[in-house]
Motif scaffolding. Structure first.
Motif: not given
Lengths: 265, 264
Positions: A56-62, A66-68, A130-133, A139-141
């Motif tokens: 992960d990157i500083a606590g953010w999972t893959p 993607v959301l970011l 927006a689509a990526l979000v 995906r993250l449910e």
């Protein structure tokens, strides 16, 4: 309020002109829209490299990254489509002394300048974001409740306000010295930092990117809001930062216009 | 009058211009300071152990070197020449006894000392904050670094010349350069060393001209390449330089003919 109505009609007219101009150059769809999206995605290479070597990157999972990245695309697209073009247009006016023609229009001077040019094709990047979000959220449910959605809307509003305010501040500085017109390029290149979760930064840089050049408010906070990880204190901080920047921008603009001497005077 | 005094005059003009616009130059130095922020990012990411063969100190060294090499390979002929072709300002330069290409080369080089002077304190501050950097310890690396840096600048200049020459036929060639810059940022080792890319992709990236203008001299400077790798890198630089110089010369000649056709 007849003034508000007139301002709104002016914005609509300016948008229409830009859209019509963009539709005339349909090759722009490929050179600006499609390539813009591709390169914005390619710019995520360092994030991919980091995730290759770390879980992960500083606590953010893959998928959270993607959301970011989705929120990053929204803001980078907004900058490219709505903010950078009027900055360059207005700086050109200031340099050539033709800003008079814009200032004479019967609407708010800042508004007239900030809608003087658009790059409609670049807004495709915002759609891609927006689509990526949406994809990442599925995906993250994530099941964001009304409270989280309100936080999200608030964070996005603060982020856009801050981005606009920074643009106006750069513009106001360019009244002072023609040499400072490349501040827009500095903004363009530093916006790259908004790709990274704010938790990567430590110490003074973290403070700078949260309160002074608040990239955190633009990308990390909206993502955190959706993930239900944005606490109220941070949200209030974002609100204060955005309001302060907006106030500063308004004052900076007023002083800039006051100092403006057209080409002949 | 031979070429020497003319170039000397151009150099002095270039220095004068750079000094006059020093605030602008400082903003440009900051615009190209992205490697220093990458330094902070990767330094933090490597806090719990090295990433591949890069530990914190290696990242510090890499990105400070990348910042310095970026400053020393700076050139902006694409924007100046693109504008001069579009607006017809080029006419005035064509009347002079020195080729406009040489004119731009001298102006760009003349800004280098001041640019280095503005960048040095920034780099020094970062070095104090991070506690220093490791540089190459073999004499051969240092000997090869000088030609590698010169070739990197020449390569960056010829690439920009090629793209700027397209302005003879297109309305705005600098838009194309924006595309080039986007690829450069990803592939040159500007945000992340290319040796950390997934294998396969990394090898391709390292053979491209982007890496030849930045990542290669940087890795040479911090001593991550042995002599054979360094010589290969210089070979790649020479190959790309030959290609872009030939292309640039050809486009320039063809372009001037097209320019004369509608300018006269």
């Amino acid at each position: 309020m007849p003034e508000l109505g007139r301002n709104l009609r002016y914005v609509a007219a300016a948008l229409r002109v830009s859209v019509l101009a963009a539709l005339e150059y349909r090759v722009g769809f490929w050179t600006e829209a499609v390539l813009g999206v591709i390169w914005s995605l390619a710019g995520a290479a360092p994030l991919v490299v980091a995730l290759e070597h770390r879980p992960d990157i500083a606590g953010w999972t893959p998928w959270e990254v993607v959301l970011l990245s989705g929120f990053y695309l929204i803001f980078a697209g907004a900058f490219g489509a709505l903010i950078e073009p009027p900055l360059f247009e207005t700086m050109n006016h200031i340099r050539r002394g033709t800003l008079d023609y814009v200032l004479l229009r019967p609407v708010d001077s800042l508004l007239a300048c900030m809608v003087s040019a658009f790059q409609p094709w670049r807004s495709l990047e915002m759609l891609a974001g927006a689509a990526l979000v949406v994809v990442a959220a599925l995906r993250l449910e994530l099941r964001p409740g009304p409270e989280q959605l309100a936080m999200l809307a608030g964070a996005l509003a603060c982020g856009f306000t801050a981005l606009y305010a920074l643009g106006v501040l750069a513009l106001s500085l360019s009244f002072r010295a023609m040499q400072l017109q490349n501040l827009a390029f500095l903004m363009e290149s530093s916006i790259e930092l908004a790709r990274w979760p704010i938790s990567v930064f430590r110490g003074p840089l973290k403070a700078v990117f949260t309160f002074v050049i608040p990239f955190a408010v633009m990308t990390s906070y909206p993502a955190q809001a959706l993930l239900g990880r944005l606490d109220l204190g941070a949200a209030v901080g974002a609100l204060v930062t955005a309001a302060a920047l907006a106030g500063l921008a308004r004052v900076g603009w007023a002083r800039g216009v006051k100092n403006y001497t057209s080409a002949s005077s | 009058m031979s070429l020497g005094p003319k170039l000397g005059a151009l150099w002095r003009l270039g220095v004068a211009e750079a000094t006059a616009y020093r605030a602008s130059l400082l903003v440009w130095v900051l615009t190209t300071a992205l490697p220093l922020v990458s330094l902070v990012l990767w330094h933090a990411l490597a806090a719990d152990g090295p990433i591949a063969d890069y530990d914190q100190r290696a990242f510090d060294s890499y990105f400070v070197a990348a910042f310095l090499v970026r400053q020393l390979t700076a050139t902006w002929i694409v924007w100046d020449l693109d504008r001069q072709i579009r607006t017809g300002e080029l006419n005035a330069l064509l009347m002079r006894p020195v080729s406009p290409v040489l004119h731009h080369a001298m102006f760009n080089l003349a800004a280098m000392p001041l640019r280095a002077g503005l960048a040095a304190p920034v780099a020094a501050l970062v070095l104090i904050a991070t506690g220093g950097m490791s540089l190459a310890d073999s004499a051969s690396s240092w000997l090869l670094f000088v030609p590698a840096l010169i070739l990197a600048w020449l390569l960056a200049f010829s690439i920009q010349l090629c793209i700027a020459c397209l302005a003879f036929w297109l309305t705005r060639a600098s838009d194309l350069y924006d595309l080039w810059i986007s690829a450069y940022i990803v592939l040159a080792g500007y945000l992340v060393p290319t040796s950390l890319f997934p294998s396969g992709f990394g090898e391709v990236a390292r053979a491209l001209p982007f890496h030849a203008t930045l990542g290669f001299p940087v890795e040479l400077l911090i001593g991550r390449l042995d002599t054979a790798e360094a010589l290969t890198g210089i070979g790649i630089q020479l190959a790309w330089l030959a290609l872009f110089m030939t292309l640039g010369a050809w486009l320039w000649r063809r372009g001037l003919r097209a320019y004369g056709a509608f300018g006269a």
